[in-house]
Design an enzyme around this catalytic site. Structure first.
Site, PDB file in Angstrom:
ATOM      1  CB  CYS A 189      43.562   1.020  14.050  1.00  0.00           C
ATOM      2  SG  CYS A 189      43.401   2.701  14.615  1.00  0.00           S
ATOM      3  CB  CYS A 338      45.371 -11.080  16.097  1.00  0.00           C
ATOM      4  SG  CYS A 338      45.136  -9.658  17.159  1.00  0.00           S
TER       5      CYS A 338
END
Ligand SMILES: [Zn+2]
Length: 380
Positions: A189, A338
């Site tokens: 994750c 990100c």
């Protein structure tokens, strides 16, 4: 015994038949054994390959995912020609090409509390080759409740872990780690990198333990936890006891049935941001071309900036964010970036908890932005 093996099989397994600890009797045990690998990725690849080569007669591969090109750096059960195919099917083809004298089940059903019992019921040994905590705890509880031995493996960057759980005679995973961590801590994750060869080391150790269990030889790693440090080339083995208070294998267990104990990463509260906390690459581009002051906060590791970066972005890696908040201007709007939008969602959550009011997550991450506005830049 002669009817069990053909001449071709005897010759194929001859190097096993010459070892006293295996021999014809051991090879029969392997042929009659069934093993289920939950996950046909980094750990499942080498483990399944060696189990098939060794002659484990019945192998189940559970995976509902498809082969992606970024898997091939470590998931050696698959190859370039199989990108886009189901991993369980791709793996089955590879295993049968290696050893046509075994049976392989490709199971593409989602492995969860509703399906785990049925999927696993005809297998003797279960191998945890997963990359997320929810499935890891599910496999542990399944094995405790059904009395099956489990071979455990896990990897993170340069470090690997291996153990064997058999709650009939030793501790289980929950004896070590009683509760499920939040899904965002699991490598699958959090967009974590993996040193490609690491699952090879850990997966082959898992296959070793599974074969030892099937043969009944050596000392299985029950109550032992191996930590492998790839950078230091060091193995550390620690022992751990069964906990009388364990929730599933203790004296008064509270877990009697399987439940899906944690949400998948996609369901995690961190990744289900409110619409006002998100920004699309197009909206960001408009903002950058306007006058409104906006801070771009890139929470990736510095090494990732060598691949792609956005102009004037401030780089504070996610792990350091909480301690470096004073470097950020609270008056300005902050857009967190990100690779894919996962780690930055966690970044948004950290900033909001710290009282920042105007924070947005770039949907799809820098990969999505460069594909629109800097197509020459690499996506990864
Ligand atoms: Zn336990």
């Amino acid at each position: 015994m002669n009817q069990l093996f053909s001449q071709e099989e005897i010759y194929r397994y001859s190097r096993h038949l010459m070892i006293p600890e295996v021999g014809l009797e051991g090879q029969r045990k392997l042929k009659e054994c069934s093993m289920l690998l939950v996950g046909a990725g980094g750990l499942g690849s080498p483990a399944a390959y060696y189990l098939a080569a060794a002659g484990v007669g019945h192998i189940g591969l559970v995976d509902d995912d498809v082969v992606d090109a970024s898997n091939l750096q470590r998931q050696i059960l698959h190859d370039t020609a199989h990108v886009g195919e189901l991993k369980a099917e791709s793996g089955k083809q590879k295993l049968l090409a290696l050893n046509p004298y075994i049976e392989v089940d490709a199971i593409t059903e989602f492995f969860n509390a509703g399906s785990a019992m049925e999927i696993s019921k005809e297998y003797d040994i279960i191998l945890d080759c997963t990359d997320n905590f929810a499935t890891r705890y599910l496999i542990n509880d399944l094995c405790v409740l059904t009395g099956k031995p489990e071979v455990y493996g896990a990897i993170y960057r340069f470090e690997g872990q291996v153990s064997v759980f058999d709650a009939k005679i030793g501790p289980c995973y929950r004896c070590l780690f009683p509760n499920v961590p939040p899904p965002e801590l699991s490598p699958s994750c959090s967009d974590a990198g993996v040193f490609g060869i690491l699952p090879g080391v850990v997966g082959t150790m898992m296959a070793t333990e599974a074969i030892k269990l099937a043969l009944g030889i050596g000392t299985p790693m029950i109550g032992q936890f191996m930590i492998y440090d790839g950078l230091e080339a060091a193995f550390h083995k620690v022992t751990f006891p069964k906990q009388p208070g364990c929730l599933v294998c203790g004296e008064n267990p509270t877990i009697h049935t399987l439940t899906d104990s944690a949400a998948s990463c996609a369901d995690s509260s961190l990744f289900t941001l409110a619409p006002e906390d998100r920004i699309t690459p197009e909206e960001l581009q408009n903002k950058l071309q306007g006058d409104a002051p906006v801070t771009l906060l890139d929470v990736r590791a510095p090494v990732e900036l060598q691949i792609s970066s956005m102009p004037n972005a401030v780089n504070i890696p996610l792990e350091k964010l909480a301690e470096r908040l004073d470097e950020l201007d609270r008056q300005k709007e902050i857009v967190v970036i990100c690779r894919s939008g996962r780690r930055s969602a966690r970044g948004v959550s950290i900033l909001k908890k710290a009282g920042f009011t105007s924070v947005k997550n770039l949907t799809g991450g820098i990969n999505a932005w460069v594909s629109l506005y800097e197509p020459e830049t690499f996506r990864y």
